[in-house]
Design a protein around this motif. Sequence first.
Motif: not given
Length: 401
Positions: A174-200
Motif C-alpha cells: 500500500p505504501v508503494a501504491f499510495i506513493g505512486s500518486r505523486w509520480y512525476v515524469d520529468g519529460a512533462s516539464v519539457e512537453q505538453g501532456p499529449g506530446e510524445a517524448q522525442g517528437k522529431g
Amino acid sequence: MTDARVRHGRASLALSFFVQGVTFALLVTRIPAIQDRYGISNGLLPVFLAAVPILAGAGSVVTEKVVARMRPGSVLRWAQPVVLLALLGVGAGSALWEAALALGVFGLAVGALDASMNMMGVSLQRAYGRSIMLGFHAAYSLGGIAGASMAWAGAHWDLSLLVSYLPTVAVLLPVAFIGSRWYVDGASVEQGPGEAQGKGATSVSFTLLMPLCLVMSFAYIGDSTVSNWSAKYLQDVLGSSEQLSTVPYNVYMVTTLLGRAVGDFGVRRFGAVAVVRFGSVLAATGFGVVAVAGGAWVGMLGFTLLGLGLCVIVPQTFAAAGRMFPGASDTAVARLNVFNYVGFLVGSPLVGALGDAWSYRGAMLVPMVLVLATLVYAKSFGAEPARYGGGHDRPHTVDVG
C-alpha cells in the motif's frame, strides 16, 4: 507543473527505489531457504537463478515498446505491486512449478520496474538541471540493507518464507501504491501532456550507446562478484570464520549507500567524467587489495573500497544515456538496462569458473581489469547530446531547490 510537484515526484520515486531494494534483498538473501522449501537440486538451482535476469532483460525490452504509448510512471505504478506480489508468491508456494511461475513473474516485472524507475530518474534529473540520480540509487542501497536485515532476522528465528515476506509485503504494497500518486515524469516539464517524448528525434544510435552498455556490464560483473563470492572468498581463501564471512557484503552495501549519498555533490563539483574515473580506480584498487590480502581484515578493506568505487558507476551510466539522447532517453535507458542483467549473468559464473580452474585470488583480477576498462570509455559520460530536431537539444530546468 509546480516546483512542489517536482519535489514530491522526486520523493515518491526515491521511495520506489527503496521498496525495490528491500524486495530484491529479501529474495536473493533467502535463496538457500527457497531451495530447501521447493526441493530444488544444486544442478537445477543455477537454471532458476539465471532465468530471473534473462526474463528481466525481456521485461526491459518490452518496457521500451510500452513507454512509446504511455508514461514510464504508469508502468512503474503497476510493475512494483506485481514484483511485491511475486515475492509473496515465492514464499507461499509449495510445488516446483509454483516457484518457477512466481520467479518468472518476478523477473519480467522487475525488468519493467528497473527500466521505468531509471527512465523517470533520468527525466527528473534533466528537469532539475543537476545531478540527483545517485540519490535515487542511495535509496535502493538503503532498502537493500533493510531487506538483508529482515532476511537475517527471518533466518535467525527460523521463520518460514511466507511469515518472513508477508508483513513486509503487507506494509510496502500500500505504501508503494499510495506513493505512486505523486509520480512525476520529468519529460512533462519539457512537453505538453499529449506530446510524445522525442517528437522529431532520431533513433537511438547503438554505436554511441555501446560504450555505456559495456561499462554497465563491467560494473555488474564487479557487483555480482561481491554479492556471490565475497563470503566464500573470505572463508575459504582468507581463512575467516563463517560468521565473519557474512560481514563483507554488509560492509559493501553500507559503503555503497554512503558513496551514493554524497556522490551527487561530487558530480556537481567535479563533473561526471571525473567521478566515474575516480570510482573506477577506487573499485579496481579494491579488487587488487582483495586479491593480495593476507587475512580477513585486509580482505574486508578491499571490499570496502569496492563499495565506494562501484557505487557511482551504474547511476551515472543511466544519467549519461539520458544526456546523450535527451529526446529519446526512455529508449536509451531501456536498452542500457538490459546490460545490467548481462553483467549479472556473466559475473558469477566467470569468477566461479576461473576460481576452480586457476585460483580465486587470480579470478579477482579479471573484474579488476574490466572495471579499469571503464577509464577507456569515461569520456562518454561527458558526451554532448546527439543532434535532434524540434529543439530538444537542451534540457529544460526548473528551480526546485
